[in-house]
Motif scaffolding. Structure first.
Motif, PDB file in Angstrom:
ATOM      1  N   GLU A 291       0.741  -1.265   0.157  1.00 53.20           N
ATOM      2  CA  GLU A 291       0.083  -0.039  -0.032  1.00 53.20           C
ATOM      3  C   GLU A 291       0.936   1.324   0.017  1.00 53.20           C
ATOM      4  N   GLY A 292       0.308   2.355  -0.988  1.00 52.82           N
ATOM      5  CA  GLY A 292       1.262   3.577  -0.867  1.00 52.82           C
ATOM      6  C   GLY A 292       2.214   3.478  -2.139  1.00 52.82           C
ATOM      7  N   ALA A 293       2.570   2.166  -2.754  1.00 51.15           N
ATOM      8  CA  ALA A 293       3.516   2.178  -3.426  1.00 51.15           C
ATOM      9  C   ALA A 293       3.011   2.681  -4.824  1.00 51.15           C
ATOM     10  N   TYR A 294       4.048   3.314  -5.602  1.00 56.49           N
ATOM     11  CA  TYR A 294       3.485   3.772  -6.974  1.00 56.49           C
ATOM     12  C   TYR A 294       3.616   2.822  -8.050  1.00 56.49           C
ATOM     13  N   VAL A 295       2.757   2.457  -9.056  1.00 59.91           N
ATOM     14  CA  VAL A 295       3.052   1.558 -10.073  1.00 59.91           C
ATOM     15  C   VAL A 295       2.628   2.096 -11.315  1.00 59.91           C
ATOM     16  N   THR A 296       3.039   1.425 -12.578  1.00 60.47           N
ATOM     17  CA  THR A 296       2.601   2.086 -13.794  1.00 60.47           C
ATOM     18  C   THR A 296       1.508   0.840 -14.311  1.00 60.47           C
TER      19      THR A 296
ATOM     20  N   VAL B  19      -2.564  -7.143 -13.307  1.00 60.06           N
ATOM     21  CA  VAL B  19      -1.759  -5.904 -13.684  1.00 60.06           C
ATOM     22  C   VAL B  19      -2.524  -4.652 -13.332  1.00 60.06           C
ATOM     23  N   ALA B  20      -1.889  -3.730 -13.350  1.00 60.32           N
ATOM     24  CA  ALA B  20      -2.319  -2.538 -12.979  1.00 60.32           C
ATOM     25  C   ALA B  20      -3.135  -1.857 -14.016  1.00 60.32           C
ATOM     26  N   PRO B  21      -4.356  -1.392 -14.212  1.00 62.94           N
ATOM     27  CA  PRO B  21      -4.976  -0.728 -15.156  1.00 62.94           C
ATOM     28  C   PRO B  21      -4.725   0.550 -15.515  1.00 62.94           C
ATOM     29  N   ILE B  22      -4.153   1.167 -14.493  1.00 62.98           N
ATOM     30  CA  ILE B  22      -3.665   2.549 -14.816  1.00 62.98           C
ATOM     31  C   ILE B  22      -2.343   2.671 -13.951  1.00 62.98           C
ATOM     32  N   SER B  23      -1.693   4.063 -14.057  1.00 63.30           N
ATOM     33  CA  SER B  23      -0.540   4.360 -13.233  1.00 63.30           C
ATOM     34  C   SER B  23      -1.089   5.088 -11.893  1.00 63.30           C
ATOM     35  N   GLY B  24      -0.525   5.084 -10.811  1.00 59.42           N
ATOM     36  CA  GLY B  24      -0.892   5.552  -9.622  1.00 59.42           C
ATOM     37  C   GLY B  24      -0.339   5.037  -8.538  1.00 59.42           C
ATOM     38  N   ASN B  25      -0.906   5.404  -7.223  1.00 63.62           N
ATOM     39  CA  ASN B  25      -0.457   4.729  -5.980  1.00 63.62           C
ATOM     40  C   ASN B  25      -1.440   3.571  -5.507  1.00 63.62           C
ATOM     41  N   ILE B  26      -0.825   2.623  -4.929  1.00 64.80           N
ATOM     42  CA  ILE B  26      -1.810   1.721  -4.308  1.00 64.80           C
ATOM     43  C   ILE B  26      -2.572   2.203  -3.214  1.00 64.80           C
TER      44      ILE B  26
ATOM     45  N   THR C 157      -5.429   0.646  -1.459  1.00 65.10           N
ATOM     46  CA  THR C 157      -5.772  -0.533  -0.621  1.00 65.10           C
ATOM     47  C   THR C 157      -5.426  -1.832  -1.221  1.00 65.10           C
ATOM     48  N   ILE C 158      -5.228  -2.810  -0.483  1.00 65.98           N
ATOM     49  CA  ILE C 158      -4.889  -4.060  -0.780  1.00 65.98           C
ATOM     50  C   ILE C 158      -5.950  -5.068   0.116  1.00 65.98           C
ATOM     51  N   VAL C 159      -6.946  -5.386  -0.494  1.00 65.48           N
ATOM     52  CA  VAL C 159      -7.943  -6.330   0.358  1.00 65.48           C
ATOM     53  C   VAL C 159      -7.573  -7.744  -0.013  1.00 65.48           C
ATOM     54  N   VAL C 160      -6.847  -8.569  -0.177  1.00 64.91           N
ATOM     55  CA  VAL C 160      -6.407  -9.967  -0.388  1.00 64.91           C
ATOM     56  C   VAL C 160      -5.240 -10.169   0.563  1.00 64.91           C
ATOM     57  N   ASN C 161      -5.203 -11.190   0.753  1.00 61.07           N
ATOM     58  CA  ASN C 161      -3.847 -12.006   1.331  1.00 61.07           C
ATOM     59  C   ASN C 161      -3.508 -13.256   0.359  1.00 61.07           C
ATOM     60  N   ILE C 162      -2.137 -13.505   0.560  1.00 61.34           N
ATOM     61  CA  ILE C 162      -1.683 -14.758  -0.022  1.00 61.34           C
ATOM     62  C   ILE C 162      -2.027 -16.077   0.535  1.00 61.34           C
ATOM     63  N   GLY C 163      -2.701 -16.881  -0.252  1.00 60.63           N
ATOM     64  CA  GLY C 163      -3.516 -18.191  -0.099  1.00 60.63           C
ATOM     65  C   GLY C 163      -5.046 -17.954   0.084  1.00 60.63           C
ATOM     66  N   THR C 164      -5.415 -16.832  -0.100  1.00 61.18           N
ATOM     67  CA  THR C 164      -6.951 -16.741  -0.066  1.00 61.18           C
ATOM     68  C   THR C 164      -7.575 -16.745  -1.400  1.00 61.18           C
ATOM     69  N   TYR C 165      -8.716 -17.143  -1.724  1.00 56.96           N
ATOM     70  CA  TYR C 165      -9.544 -17.141  -2.860  1.00 56.96           C
ATOM     71  C   TYR C 165      -9.843 -15.836  -3.331  1.00 56.96           C
ATOM     72  N   ALA C 166      -9.408 -15.514  -4.610  1.00 59.53           N
ATOM     73  CA  ALA C 166      -9.938 -14.141  -5.198  1.00 59.53           C
ATOM     74  C   ALA C 166     -11.147 -14.425  -5.896  1.00 59.53           C
TER      75      ALA C 166
ATOM     76  N   PHE D 106      -7.296  -4.657  -5.423  1.00 62.42           N
ATOM     77  CA  PHE D 106      -6.740  -3.368  -5.128  1.00 62.42           C
ATOM     78  C   PHE D 106      -7.267  -2.259  -5.437  1.00 62.42           C
ATOM     79  N   ASP D 107      -6.964  -1.087  -4.886  1.00 61.95           N
ATOM     80  CA  ASP D 107      -7.542   0.303  -5.228  1.00 61.95           C
ATOM     81  C   ASP D 107      -6.318   1.279  -5.547  1.00 61.95           C
ATOM     82  N   ILE D 108      -6.435   2.006  -6.817  1.00 61.06           N
ATOM     83  CA  ILE D 108      -5.287   2.787  -7.277  1.00 61.06           C
ATOM     84  C   ILE D 108      -5.837   4.003  -7.679  1.00 61.06           C
ATOM     85  N   VAL D 109      -5.210   4.785  -6.893  1.00 59.04           N
ATOM     86  CA  VAL D 109      -5.387   6.457  -7.532  1.00 59.04           C
ATOM     87  C   VAL D 109      -4.149   7.201  -7.958  1.00 59.04           C
TER      88      VAL D 109
END
Length: 388
Positions: A101-106, A200-207, A209-218, A225-228
């Motif tokens: 969370e908070g990381a910038y992604v492209t 994959v990220a549909p837009i560039s921005g900062n993460i 929120t992340i609402v999943v954990n490793i091992g859970t069923y998406a 994820f929420d990107i702004v």
């Protein structure tokens, strides 16, 4: 006897003249050797350590418009195209998460890896369809050439054409399904078949929120994820009915946020809604922000001023002005360690800034103390008292 008296009188007058000259010379020497009263009263010398001790910060006189403005409250918002909720069209187990969370992604960057056994079968079907399509295409082309020379039956050619075009539909359908798994079908080979696919990220921005954990069923269509992308923040200002005639596109604004009232941002109105907001006699004026930074967040409430004319005057933050009775002063830097007290007259104050009219000319390049002026006034007052 008379001559003796005249002699005595002349000697007395000469002595008085000498005394006056000596006294004048003494006063002149004193005036030259001692520091002037003006410097004792108005100039303060501080070492670098002393400047740190009083919390000294420097700024500059800025031209602002504080009187001919319209106050408007508003909120920072993001256009819909600059925020995204990331979800999946198909479900799967979260194998890994590549961001925090908070990381910038492209746009296109991998956010997570998902495992799905059905994905294996889809890749197999696609590769088989691709191979079958190549065979049917070759057969179709062969029958087409034979048909030109009337060597084969029309029915044979039509069957080859139907089989080929049917397989094209199957191939394109499977290709589109692979795109739901963020997989490039053109790069898929038998050696690259996998049971995992990327998110994959549909837009560039900062993460946000992340609402999943490793091992859970998406689950499909559930937010992962929420990107702004706050680079495209703008302000929605509420303008009431009586003030609508005063505003128009292109007007300059300045505003402060709730968590940084000491810093002013600038912007320009680029559009105004043409209908009242639900439940109130007001419209929304939209303004772009000229200096977006990480302190500005979507949803933040702000207090703004819409500039109604172009006149402006010199201003400083209110913290730069100190008072002694009914007199007001600022401190202007003369050299690295020397600061001069300058008396000013105050004008309008708003948004933490105040108009100042110095009693003497100040070079625009000179810095002014904006934090620590009160402590400097105290030190100067002590120094003046000691000199007396």
């Amino acid at each position: 006897m008379i001559n003796n008296k005249s002699y005595i009188v002349r000697n007395i007058l000469a002595a008085i003249a000498i005394a006056v000259i000596v006294s004048a010379c003494s006063k002149e020497t004193l005036k030259t050797d001692e520091p002037s009263d003006e410097k004792v009263r108005n100039v303060l010398t501080l070492t670098s350590e002393q400047q740190k001790a009083v919390g000294l910060e420097l700024g500059a006189l800025e031209f602002r418009n504080l009187s001919s403005t319209l106050k408007a409250n508003g909120k920072l918002t993001l256009p819909a195209q600059n925020q995204a909720n990331v979800s999946l069209a198909v479900g799967g187990i979260v194998k890994s998460i590549a961001v925090v969370e908070g990381a910038y992604v492209t746009a296109g960057q991998i956010l997570a890896i998902i495992q799905n056994s059905d994905f294996i079968q889809l890749q197999q079907d696609f590769l088989q369809s691709k191979s079958q399509l190549a065979f049917l295409k070759a057969e179709y082309d062969r029958q087409k050439e034979l048909q030109k020379d009337n060597i084969n039956a029309v029915k044979t050619f039509q069957r080859a054409e139907t089989d080929y075009r049917s397989q094209v539909v199957v191939y394109n359908s499977l290709k589109q399904k692979l795109s739901l798994y963020n997989t490039d079908a053109e790069k898929l080979t038998p050696e690259k078949i996998s049971n995992t696919f990327p998110v994959v990220a549909p837009i560039s921005g900062n993460i946000h929120t992340i609402v999943v954990n490793i091992g859970t069923y998406a689950e499909p269509n559930k937010q992962l994820f929420d990107i702004v992308d706050n680079r495209f923040l703008h302000i929605d200002l509420t303008v009431f009915e009586k003030d609508i005639p005063k505003i128009h596109e292109g007007q300059k604004i300045f505003f402060t946020g709730a968590n940084h009232a000491d810093h002013t941002h600038n912007g320009t109105i680029f559009s105004i809604n043409k209908a009242f907001e639900a439940g109130q006699q007001a419209v929304i004026a939209h303004a772009e922000i000229h200096d977006v930074n990480e302190k500005l967040l979507s949803g933040m409430f702000v207090e703004a001023r819409i500039i109604l004319n172009d006149s402006s005057s010199q201003t400083l933050p209110e913290s730069a002005v100190v008072s002694n009775g009914s007199d007001h002063y600022i401190f202007v830097q003369q050299s690295e360690n020397e600061f001069r007290r300058v008396q000013v007259r105050l004008g309008t104050n708003d948004l933490g800034y105040v108009e100042v009219f110095p009693f003497e000319d100040i070079n625009p390049k000179q810095k002014v103390v904006i934090t620590g002026a009160y402590n400097m006034l105290s030190e100067l007052t002590k120094a003046a008292a000691g000199a007396e």
